[in-house]
Design a protein around this motif. Structure first.
Motif, PDB file in Angstrom:
ATOM      1  N   THR A  28       0.814  -1.223   0.000  1.00 53.11           N
ATOM      2  CA  THR A  28       0.000   0.000   0.000  1.00 53.11           C
ATOM      3  C   THR A  28       0.843   1.266   0.000  1.00 53.11           C
ATOM      4  OG1 THR A  28      -1.686  -1.237   1.239  1.00 53.11           O
ATOM      5  CG2 THR A  28      -1.892   1.168   1.166  1.00 53.11           C
ATOM      6  N   ASP A  29       1.872   1.301   0.820  1.00 58.18           N
ATOM      7  CA  ASP A  29       2.702   2.502   0.921  1.00 58.18           C
ATOM      8  C   ASP A  29       3.606   2.685  -0.292  1.00 58.18           C
ATOM      9  OD1 ASP A  29       3.689   4.782   2.539  1.00 58.18           O
ATOM     10  OD2 ASP A  29       5.586   3.650   2.478  1.00 58.18           O
ATOM     11  N   HIS A  30       3.796   1.622  -1.069  1.00 57.14           N
ATOM     12  CA  HIS A  30       4.695   1.700  -2.222  1.00 57.14           C
ATOM     13  C   HIS A  30       3.996   2.264  -3.467  1.00 57.14           C
ATOM     14  CE1 HIS A  30       8.504   0.686  -4.094  1.00 57.14           C
ATOM     15  NE2 HIS A  30       7.876   0.079  -5.091  1.00 57.14           N
ATOM     16  N   THR A  38     -10.440  -4.576  -3.535  1.00 53.93           N
ATOM     17  CA  THR A  38      -9.077  -4.555  -3.019  1.00 53.93           C
ATOM     18  C   THR A  38      -9.102  -4.730  -1.504  1.00 53.93           C
ATOM     19  OG1 THR A  38      -8.314  -3.096  -4.785  1.00 53.93           O
ATOM     20  CG2 THR A  38      -6.953  -3.201  -2.807  1.00 53.93           C
ATOM     21  N   SER A  39      -8.381  -5.721  -1.018  1.00 48.32           N
ATOM     22  CA  SER A  39      -8.343  -5.975   0.412  1.00 48.32           C
ATOM     23  C   SER A  39      -7.410  -4.968   1.070  1.00 48.32           C
ATOM     24  CB  SER A  39      -7.859  -7.407   0.672  1.00 48.32           C
ATOM     25  OG  SER A  39      -8.121  -7.792   1.983  1.00 48.32           O
ATOM     26  N   GLY A  40      -7.906  -4.228   2.065  1.00 47.64           N
ATOM     27  CA  GLY A  40      -7.141  -3.139   2.644  1.00 47.64           C
ATOM     28  C   GLY A  40      -6.590  -3.388   4.021  1.00 47.64           C
ATOM     29  N   ASP A  48     -12.171 -12.715   5.159  1.00 46.07           N
ATOM     30  CA  ASP A  48     -13.579 -12.406   4.885  1.00 46.07           C
ATOM     31  C   ASP A  48     -13.757 -11.902   3.455  1.00 46.07           C
ATOM     32  OD1 ASP A  48     -14.826 -13.062   7.346  1.00 46.07           O
ATOM     33  OD2 ASP A  48     -14.045 -11.220   8.243  1.00 46.07           O
ATOM     34  N   ASP A  49     -12.801 -11.088   3.009  1.00 45.77           N
ATOM     35  CA  ASP A  49     -12.862 -10.603   1.620  1.00 45.77           C
ATOM     36  C   ASP A  49     -12.805 -11.775   0.644  1.00 45.77           C
ATOM     37  OD1 ASP A  49     -12.976  -7.997   2.519  1.00 45.77           O
ATOM     38  OD2 ASP A  49     -10.833  -7.608   2.205  1.00 45.77           O
ATOM     39  N   ALA A  50     -11.945 -12.742   0.933  1.00 43.44           N
ATOM     40  CA  ALA A  50     -11.840 -13.910   0.059  1.00 43.44           C
ATOM     41  C   ALA A  50     -13.141 -14.697   0.027  1.00 43.44           C
ATOM     42  CB  ALA A  50     -10.692 -14.802   0.515  1.00 43.44           C
ATOM     43  N   MET A  51     -13.808 -14.803   1.166  1.00 42.21           N
ATOM     44  CA  MET A  51     -15.076 -15.534   1.197  1.00 42.21           C
ATOM     45  C   MET A  51     -16.179 -14.767   0.455  1.00 42.21           C
ATOM     46  SD  MET A  51     -14.394 -18.396   2.611  1.00 42.21           S
ATOM     47  CE  MET A  51     -12.903 -18.188   1.621  1.00 42.21           C
ATOM     48  N   LEU A  79     -10.120 -10.484  -6.421  1.00 42.50           N
ATOM     49  CA  LEU A  79      -9.651  -9.911  -5.170  1.00 42.50           C
ATOM     50  C   LEU A  79      -8.228  -9.410  -5.383  1.00 42.50           C
ATOM     51  CD1 LEU A  79     -10.094  -9.368  -2.135  1.00 42.50           C
ATOM     52  CD2 LEU A  79      -9.104 -11.633  -1.698  1.00 42.50           C
ATOM     53  N   VAL A  80      -8.032  -8.108  -5.237  1.00 44.04           N
ATOM     54  CA  VAL A  80      -6.697  -7.523  -5.356  1.00 44.04           C
ATOM     55  C   VAL A  80      -6.046  -7.575  -3.978  1.00 44.04           C
ATOM     56  CG1 VAL A  80      -5.364  -5.506  -6.061  1.00 44.04           C
ATOM     57  CG2 VAL A  80      -7.544  -6.036  -7.204  1.00 44.04           C
ATOM     58  N   LEU A  81      -4.852  -8.167  -3.912  1.00 47.77           N
ATOM     59  CA  LEU A  81      -4.200  -8.441  -2.633  1.00 47.77           C
ATOM     60  C   LEU A  81      -2.879  -7.673  -2.532  1.00 47.77           C
ATOM     61  CD1 LEU A  81      -4.226 -10.137  -0.011  1.00 47.77           C
ATOM     62  CD2 LEU A  81      -3.012 -11.932  -1.285  1.00 47.77           C
ATOM     63  N   PRO A  82      -2.868  -6.513  -1.874  1.00 43.79           N
ATOM     64  CA  PRO A  82      -1.609  -5.781  -1.696  1.00 43.79           C
ATOM     65  C   PRO A  82      -0.588  -6.615  -0.909  1.00 43.79           C
ATOM     66  CG  PRO A  82      -3.490  -4.365  -1.232  1.00 43.79           C
ATOM     67  CD  PRO A  82      -4.017  -5.769  -1.341  1.00 43.79           C
ATOM     68  N   ALA A  83       0.683  -6.446  -1.243  1.00 46.33           N
ATOM     69  CA  ALA A  83       1.727  -7.271  -0.638  1.00 46.33           C
ATOM     70  C   ALA A  83       1.772  -7.119   0.877  1.00 46.33           C
ATOM     71  CB  ALA A  83       3.082  -6.915  -1.251  1.00 46.33           C
ATOM     72  N   ASP A  84       1.540  -5.896   1.396  1.00 42.65           N
ATOM     73  CA  ASP A  84       1.610  -5.708   2.844  1.00 42.65           C
ATOM     74  C   ASP A  84       0.448  -6.380   3.570  1.00 42.65           C
ATOM     75  OD1 ASP A  84       0.180  -3.664   1.452  1.00 42.65           O
ATOM     76  OD2 ASP A  84      -0.015  -2.543   3.310  1.00 42.65           O
ATOM     77  N   VAL A  85      -0.714  -6.427   2.934  1.00 38.93           N
ATOM     78  CA  VAL A  85      -1.845  -7.157   3.526  1.00 38.93           C
ATOM     79  C   VAL A  85      -1.524  -8.650   3.556  1.00 38.93           C
ATOM     80  CG1 VAL A  85      -4.293  -7.729   3.255  1.00 38.93           C
ATOM     81  CG2 VAL A  85      -3.498  -5.411   2.776  1.00 38.93           C
TER      82      VAL A  85
END
Length: 518
Positions: free
Chosen positions: A102-104, A128-130, A137-140, A156-162
């Motif tokens: 997210t920060d990148h 996007t999972s934040g 839960d987002d995946a479900m 589902l967009v999955l940021p690396a930090d999440v």
């Protein structure tokens, strides 16, 4: 628990235990989770279009969502063609796309792109999972979304930090969206239509399973209604012992001729037919003028139950007429498209899965298979070529006890031939028959049909429609990917090669040299 581990663990608990992938740096924690959640089977592909096509086929065969893992926007872009096919087939696909931390994002790094915009072109649901606490839960929610509207791609967009953060937890699965039950008024309207002489029932999507086809066959036997199957069915249980049904033709003029005397057109799991392309002087809407279209059941409906309700109304005592089993071996001699298709039909094992990306040969292959051993066909539903080799991967993993036979045009095979490597690595029971005419034969036909000119075999235009100079060596290519292969030019050699492929475990490829049709 890291976010990626929570996501993968929740998917496994919900019944999603295979993920087709081509990961990158942003997805490394998802990849690491395969060690902590060993129930998830990761299947590596060498190209994103192989991963997406394999997931599409896996879901078509199992009837439940398949998972895909891709790397950022460019990886998603590489997989779009077969996601388009999945969208058109209404296949439940759960797509996980890794994103920058997210920060990148603020640094606009070289691989930064608008993943959401790309995903929306093929997905019915994008999020996007934040927060690591929400990722499972987002995946479900994404998984539940794959069953909406009769099936769709959910991204589902999955940021690396999440993915790498601690604080995730397993989440329970959400209920899937059930299909719409039969609508009595639609059944009544369809009953009135099929009782009239000349009615046509167009079957598609979920109407092509064994039970639905049997109900349609009983309706046809009792009323005389003519059955047609959509041109590129997503999954079709056919062959000997099942009702014999012709496909709606690919070329608009032929499809118009099939439908021209229809008194009504009843849609069961299929959309109202249109031509694939616009042609000078040829209507794009294939429904005859004045022919009423009756919507019996759309793809989001329980089409099997609806056809059974219609059969109970108009054919309570009827029995569907099964196709006979008659697929004799072709006589010896030089190979052509007809003898090639006959050889495939004659040697087809019971309960096989046939992946049909035969393109110009499809009009010959389909009738040949109607009286072959009972089997399931998977076709190029969205029309984006390069689906065949990946589809064979997904089908073989979904049904390891069923042999897969892929009948594959040469030009489209080259789009995703990397799938052979995955077939070899996973030791999948796939026999690929390459129809090698060294040309984009369908385009030679289309050159004349679009009014652009006569079919060209030479000159500058002809050079754009040939695969010669140099001609790809599919035996060498397959061997390089670890798949045993043979080249054949006669029917007797093809029959022997098909039996050789069935006699050994693992994948095989047979390159069938045939003259071009166009």
């Amino acid at each position: 628990m890291r976010g990626a581990e929570a996501l993968v663990g929740s998917l496994v608990e919900a019944g999603v235990d295979v993920c087709f992938m081509n990961p990158g740096t942003s997805e490394m924690h998802f990849v690491q989770a395969l060690d902590s959640v060993p129930e998830m089977r990761g299947v590596l592909t060498l190209f994103e279009g192989v991963a997406t096509g394999a997931a599409d086929a896996h879901a078509r065969i199992t009837g439940r969502a398949a998972a895909v893992l891709l790397h950022l926007g460019p990886g998603l872009g590489n997989g779009l063609a077969n996601l388009h096919n999945a969208r058109r087939a209404r296949t439940p696909v759960l797509l996980v796309v890794g994103a920058h931390a997210t920060d990148h994002v603020r640094h606009d790094a070289p691989l930064q792109s608008d993943i959401t915009a790309l995903a929306q072109t093929v997905s019915g649901w994008v999020h996007t999972s934040g927060d690591v606490r929400d990722v499972a839960d987002d995946a479900m929610r994404a998984l539940a979304a794959t069953t909406e509207h009769g099936g769709q791609v959910a991204t589902l967009v999955l940021p690396a930090d999440v993915s790498w953060s601690e604080g995730g937890a397993l989440a329970p699965a959400l209920p899937a969206t059930p299909p719409v039950p039969p609508v009595p008024s639609r059944v009544t309207a369809a009953a009135a239509a099929v009782r009239e002489p000349g009615a046509v029932i167009l079957l598609g999507g979920p109407a092509l399973g064994v039970a639905a086809m049997d109900a349609a066959g009983r309706i046809a036997a009792a009323t005389g209604a003519r059955l047609l199957v959509e041109t590129f069915p997503r999954r079709w249980d056919t062959g000997a012992g099942r009702p014999r049904v012709d496909k709606l033709a690919y070329f608009a003029e032929e499809a118009i001729a099939q439908l021209e005397k229809a008194s009504s057109l009843v849609l069961a799991g299929a959309r109202s037919p249109v031509s694939f392309f616009g042609y000078p002087g040829v209507p794009g809407d294939l429904v005859p003028e004045g022919c009423p279209v009756v919507g019996l059941a759309d793809p989001a409906s329980d089409v099997t139950a609806t056809l059974e309700a219609l059969a109970a109304e108009v054919a309570p005592d009827a029995v569907a007429e099964p196709a006979p089993r008659h697929a004799p071996e072709p006589p010896p001699g030089p190979l052509d498209v007809r003898s090639m298709c006959a050889a495939v039909a004659a040697t087809l094992p019971d309960d096989a899965i046939v992946v049909d990306e035969s393109l110009t040969a499809a009009g010959v292959l389909a009738p040949a298979l109607q009286t072959a051993a009972p089997h399931t066909q998977l076709a190029l539903t969205g029309g984006a070529i390069g689906q065949g080799p990946p589809t064979a991967v997904g089908a073989a993993i979904a049904a390891p006890d069923r042999p897969v036979v892929a009948v594959q045009a040469d030009g489209s095979a080259l789009y995703t031939l990397q799938a052979l490597w995955t077939q070899a690595r996973e030791q999948l029971d796939v026999t690929t028959v390459i129809i090698n005419n060294s040309a984009y034969a369908i385009l030679r036909v289309e050159l004349a049909r679009t009014g652009a000119g006569e079919a060209a075999h030479s000159g500058r235009a002809g050079r754009m429609l040939t695969l010669a100079d140099p001609t790809p060596d599919f035996v060498a290519l397959a061997t390089g990917y670890g798949v045993p292969a043979r080249r054949v030019e006669t029917t007797e050699d093809l029959l022997e090669a098909l039996r050789w492929a069935r006699s050994e475990p693992g994948p095989h490829l047979v390159e069938a040299i045939v003259p071009a049709l166009g």
